[in-house]
Design an enzyme around this catalytic site. Structure first.
Site, mmCIF file in Angstrom:
data_model
loop_
_atom_site.group_PDB
_atom_site.id
_atom_site.type_symbol
_atom_site.label_atom_id
_atom_site.label_comp_id
_atom_site.label_asym_id
_atom_site.label_seq_id
_atom_site.Cartn_x
_atom_site.Cartn_y
_atom_site.Cartn_z
ATOM 1 N N ASP A 18 134.948 73.332 158.075
ATOM 2 C CA ASP A 18 136.458 73.444 157.750
ATOM 3 C C ASP A 18 136.930 74.719 157.060
ATOM 4 O OD1 ASP A 18 137.274 71.084 159.083
ATOM 5 O OD2 ASP A 18 136.752 70.198 157.309
ATOM 6 N N HIS B 272 143.925 65.032 152.085
ATOM 7 C CA HIS B 272 142.894 66.366 151.827
ATOM 8 C C HIS B 272 142.937 67.241 150.921
ATOM 9 C CE1 HIS B 272 143.081 66.167 156.532
ATOM 10 N NE2 HIS B 272 142.643 65.114 156.048
ATOM 11 N N GLU C 169 131.405 69.300 164.851
ATOM 12 C CA GLU C 169 131.888 68.282 164.156
ATOM 13 C C GLU C 169 131.639 66.969 165.082
ATOM 14 O OE1 GLU C 169 136.023 66.677 162.172
ATOM 15 O OE2 GLU C 169 136.028 68.243 163.393
ATOM 16 N N LYS D 232 145.898 78.133 157.539
ATOM 17 C CA LYS D 232 146.444 78.690 156.404
ATOM 18 C C LYS D 232 145.570 79.919 155.710
ATOM 19 C CE LYS D 232 145.837 74.520 154.762
ATOM 20 N NZ LYS D 232 145.345 73.583 155.876
ATOM 21 N N ASP E 297 139.296 67.942 171.444
ATOM 22 C CA ASP E 297 137.944 68.133 170.562
ATOM 23 C C ASP E 297 136.714 68.397 171.333
ATOM 24 O OD1 ASP E 297 138.372 68.203 167.534
ATOM 25 O OD2 ASP E 297 139.694 66.502 168.260
ATOM 26 N N SER F 236 145.303 72.830 159.136
ATOM 27 C CA SER F 236 144.014 73.600 159.481
ATOM 28 C C SER F 236 144.032 74.760 158.802
ATOM 29 C CB SER F 236 144.411 73.863 161.040
ATOM 30 O OG SER F 236 145.020 75.065 161.343
ATOM 31 N N ARG G 167 143.451 74.144 147.861
ATOM 32 C CA ARG G 167 142.974 72.898 148.486
ATOM 33 C C ARG G 167 142.068 72.119 147.142
ATOM 34 N NH1 ARG G 167 141.883 70.858 153.820
ATOM 35 N NH2 ARG G 167 140.329 69.101 153.889
ATOM 36 N N THR H 124 143.484 68.187 163.864
ATOM 37 C CA THR H 124 143.810 67.439 164.870
ATOM 38 C C THR H 124 145.350 66.885 165.041
ATOM 39 O OG1 THR H 124 141.435 66.667 164.736
ATOM 40 C CG2 THR H 124 143.028 65.441 166.241
ATOM 41 N N ASP I 108 134.307 74.026 164.449
ATOM 42 C CA ASP I 108 135.368 72.752 164.289
ATOM 43 C C ASP I 108 136.054 73.179 165.608
ATOM 44 O OD1 ASP I 108 137.249 70.896 163.905
ATOM 45 O OD2 ASP I 108 137.514 71.278 161.934
ATOM 46 N N ILE J 281 138.847 71.356 167.006
ATOM 47 C CA ILE J 281 140.088 71.333 166.706
ATOM 48 C C ILE J 281 140.463 70.936 165.434
ATOM 49 C CG2 ILE J 281 142.406 70.446 167.176
ATOM 50 C CD1 ILE J 281 141.890 70.011 170.106
ATOM 51 N N ASP J 282 140.484 72.016 164.527
ATOM 52 C CA ASP J 282 140.887 71.647 162.999
ATOM 53 C C ASP J 282 142.363 71.535 163.007
ATOM 54 O OD1 ASP J 282 140.379 71.541 160.203
ATOM 55 O OD2 ASP J 282 140.710 73.829 160.122
#
Length: 356
Positions: free
Chosen positions: A297, A243, A71, A270, A48, A267, A284, A141, A136, A138-139
């Site tokens: 995100d 989430h 982030e 999608k 990250d 992440s 989501r 993680t 981001d 690393i979306d």
């Protein structure tokens, strides 16, 4: 130097994300997965920090007056000498094999102290005016740590409207027509045919291209898959129950007549997956009334899906509003689908959530 058609912004974003994915893959393959805990208890890896440093460095070199919402902050690195040294080794040794591209990005960061200062340039409060990048590094993680799906995400907003979006997904197959399954890309390898860059400019369509180590590969136009019968749709959702409400998603799928199990992925991979037609719907759904999404995100994925012929709204059928600061303060949840069927999906979403 900015360009009126955002071609230069897209090129730098693509190169910056591609270089950052080289670092994240190095971290994974060397098993250098040291983690720290942030105040919100989400895992932070050295990947990250390193990816964020590389991306902000490229943006600062090319667009020095732009603001950045990112982030991570360098506080933890300043207090942890061991992790700081590890991140610095990665950052200074990660370079594109294409010398011209590396020069465009501004070359190497000069010192560990400079790296920390660069990471902290991502402290913009966001908002509705000016040019603001959302990162981001690393979306997903947790997906990254287990060798599953993750994405390096970068988007440019101008006066609160997303103009450019890029997603680097190292563990997705390059082949846009490969069907979406839960174990797709579960094996993090550098095998041929693995790793894809998604991108879009507002009003210019969406594209995918293979992730490479040097110059950018040629793009291929992507579009969402037409759905003739919504009961045949493939929908994806988050792996983490915290989430997204998986129970509500199952009830919505049932209402739509969908019998296939959902595909759970980490992440913004999608967003990329449905944009190229490997999947169809992305749900989501709010897990609590107090949960608010972060702009980094969703900004890149939102644009890529819309430019591929999709519609993205919240669970109340409102467009995602990236002008409210660092979070999507006026939105609840995300519903992404091809334009033709989005109204039917929203109807089912509102029916299920409204009955609670």
């Amino acid at each position: 130097m900015s360009s009126p058609d955002y071609a230069q912004e897209l090129r730098i974003a693509l190169l910056a994300v591609q270089r950052a994915t080289l670092l994240t893959k190095t971290v994974f393959h060397n098993n250098a997965k040291g983690t720290l805990d942030k105040a919100d208890a989400s895992p932070v890896t050295i990947g990250d920090f390193g990816a964020q440093a590389l991306i902000i460095s490229a943006l600062q070199h090319n667009f020095p007056n732009d603001e950045i919402v990112a982030e991570e902050e360098a506080k933890d690195l300043r207090e942890n000498e061991r992790v700081r040294a590890t991140v610095w080794e990665l950052v200074k040794n990660t370079k594109l094999s294409d010398a011209a591209g590396e020069k465009e990005l501004g070359g190497a960061i000069q010192s560990p102290e400079a790296m920390l200062d660069i990471i902290d340039k991502g402290d913009s409060k966001g908002g509705r005016s000016g040019r603001i990048w959302a990162i981001d590094p690393i979306d997903g993680t947790k997906g990254f740590l287990r060798g599953g799906q993750y994405a390096v995400c970068l988007a440019l907003m101008v006066d609160g409207d997303v103009k450019v979006g890029v997603l680097g997904c190292p563990n997705l197959p390059v082949n846009d027509s490969e069907p979406l399954t839960e174990d797709i890309g579960a094996d993090a390898t550098d095998a041929e045919g693995k790793g894809v860059l998604f991108s879009a400019i507002l009003g210019q369509g969406a594209a995918s291209r293979p992730l490479q180590k040097g110059a950018l590969a040629d793009p291929s136009k992507i579009t969402m898959k037409p759905i003739t019968n919504i009961s045949d749709a493939t929908f994806c959702e988050s792996v983490e129950a915290g989430h997204s409400s998986q129970g509500d998603a199952a009830a919505i799928a049932k209402k739509l007549g969908i019998t296939k199990n959902s595909v759970r992925m980490d992440s913004q991979a999608k967003y990329g997956s449905i944009a190229r037609g490997a999947g169809d719907l992305y749900l989501r759904l709010p897990t609590s009334k107090s949960y608010v999404e972060k702009i980094w995100d969703h900004a890149a994925g939102d644009l890529i899906v819309r430019e591929a012929g999709g519609q993205v709204t919240d669970a109340e059928n409102k467009r995602l509003d990236f002008s409210q600061g660092r979070r999507l303060e006026v939105n609840k949840g995300v519903v992404a689908a091809p334009k033709d069927v989005h109204p039917h999906v929203i109807e089912a979403v509102m029916s299920v959530l409204g009955s609670k």
